[in-house]
Design a protein around this motif. Structure first.
Motif, short mmCIF file in Angstrom:
data_model
loop_
_atom_site.label_atom_id
_atom_site.label_comp_id
_atom_site.label_asym_id
_atom_site.label_seq_id
_atom_site.Cartn_x
_atom_site.Cartn_y
_atom_site.Cartn_z
N UNK A 1 36.66 -1.76 24.86
CA UNK A 1 36.64 -0.32 24.55
C UNK A 1 38.05 0.14 24.23
N UNK A 2 38.58 -0.26 23.08
CA UNK A 2 39.98 0.02 22.77
C UNK A 2 40.31 1.51 22.69
N UNK A 3 39.41 2.34 22.20
CA UNK A 3 39.70 3.77 22.11
C UNK A 3 39.79 4.39 23.49
N UNK A 4 38.86 4.03 24.40
CA UNK A 4 38.92 4.52 25.76
C UNK A 4 40.22 4.08 26.43
N UNK A 5 40.60 2.82 26.23
CA UNK A 5 41.85 2.31 26.81
C UNK A 5 43.04 3.10 26.30
N UNK A 6 43.04 3.41 25.02
CA UNK A 6 44.12 4.21 24.42
C UNK A 6 44.16 5.60 25.04
#
Length: 109
Positions: free
Chosen positions: A15-20
């Motif tokens: 979940x790259x967007x959530x991590x960002x």
């Protein structure tokens, strides 16, 4: 404040967007606005919100540790959790006290 990478570490590929948003926005932009609200105060607010919401897992543990790192004393944490117990619930307070007691260590038991 030390850069938080928990989002990228745990969810970066999935979940790259959530991590960002977690690491760069919440902890990077919001927590860094110490001219608006100190990290110490943000820590107390976050501990309060997590406990009141019943989030009694590693998130609360992290934020109790964060509060300690930002200068919240054992006495202050105890007072906050005691005050919250009447609003958030007695069982939640017990769980939070167990975490706080572990985090603040033997010298405060």
């Amino acid at each position: 404040m030390k850069k938080v990478t928990a989002g990228h570490d745990a969810l970066g590929k999935f979940a790259p967007k959530f991590a960002e948003l977690n690491d760069d926005v919440l902890f990077g932009e919001i927590w860094s606005r110490e001219d608006k609200l100190s990290a110490r105060d943000r820590s107390l607010i976050t501990v309060s919100a997590l406990m009141a919401s019943g989030i009694l897992d590693s998130s609360l543990q992290f934020h109790i540790q964060n509060a300690k790192n930002h200068g919240v004393t054992p006495e202050e944490m105890s007072e906050v959790l005691t005050h919250l117990s009447f609003y958030a619930g007695w069982p939640k307070a017990w769980a939070a006290f167990r975490m706080a007691k572990e985090i603040y260590g033997e010298e405060n038991q």
